[in-house]
Motif scaffolding. Sequence first.
Motif, short mmCIF file in Angstrom:
data_model
loop_
_atom_site.label_atom_id
_atom_site.label_comp_id
_atom_site.label_asym_id
_atom_site.label_seq_id
_atom_site.Cartn_x
_atom_site.Cartn_y
_atom_site.Cartn_z
N TRP A 26 0.83 -1.21 0.00
CA TRP A 26 0.00 0.00 0.00
C TRP A 26 0.86 1.26 0.00
O TRP A 26 0.44 2.31 -0.48
CB TRP A 26 -1.00 -0.01 1.16
CG TRP A 26 -0.38 0.09 2.52
CD1 TRP A 26 0.15 -0.91 3.26
CD2 TRP A 26 -0.21 1.29 3.28
NE1 TRP A 26 0.64 -0.43 4.44
CE2 TRP A 26 0.42 0.93 4.48
CE3 TRP A 26 -0.54 2.62 3.07
CZ2 TRP A 26 0.74 1.85 5.46
CZ3 TRP A 26 -0.23 3.54 4.06
CH2 TRP A 26 0.41 3.15 5.23
N VAL B 40 -6.42 2.93 -0.54
CA VAL B 40 -7.44 2.61 0.47
C VAL B 40 -7.77 1.12 0.43
O VAL B 40 -7.81 0.45 1.47
CB VAL B 40 -8.71 3.47 0.26
CG1 VAL B 40 -9.82 3.02 1.19
CG2 VAL B 40 -8.39 4.94 0.46
N VAL C 57 -7.24 -1.65 3.39
CA VAL C 57 -8.33 -2.51 3.85
C VAL C 57 -7.92 -3.97 3.72
O VAL C 57 -8.16 -4.78 4.62
CB VAL C 57 -9.63 -2.21 3.06
CG1 VAL C 57 -10.69 -3.26 3.30
CG2 VAL C 57 -10.15 -0.82 3.40
#
Length: 143
Positions: free
Chosen positions: A62, A94, A98
């Motif tokens: 990420w 995002v 998650v």
Amino acid sequence: MITLEPQPAAKVRRPRVSLHVLRITLVLHAVMIIAQPIAAGYFLAGNVDAIAPHTAVGGTIWMIAMLQTVAAACYTLVGRGRIWPAVVSPILVVAEFVQLTYGHLQNFAVHVPLGTALVGTVIWMAVWSFRPTARLNRREAKR
């Protein structure tokens, strides 16, 4: 007598350096995200040590997506490239955060399908970045 001399064509601004930077981040992102299901497969096949690289790479993917977001913004704003990479890249940040969270929670009902969608999206973006249409500016792309 009026002579018509050909006018030099106006220089069309196209993404060049920003596209190369975007390509580099997309390829790095794609390589890392492709490694994830491979490491997970080794883990599921009984190699319990494979969870360590899966966890380490998952924790950095990420962050690569954040670098990709900056590169995509430069491609869009400075290079006047397409807008959609600058929209999709922060969504990936995002989604991958998650994904990381659900992986740590061991909620595989979300982790596995989301991971599949992420792998497909990142590979699709990386392949697109090497297509000739990625070199076009926004105006040329609309034609």
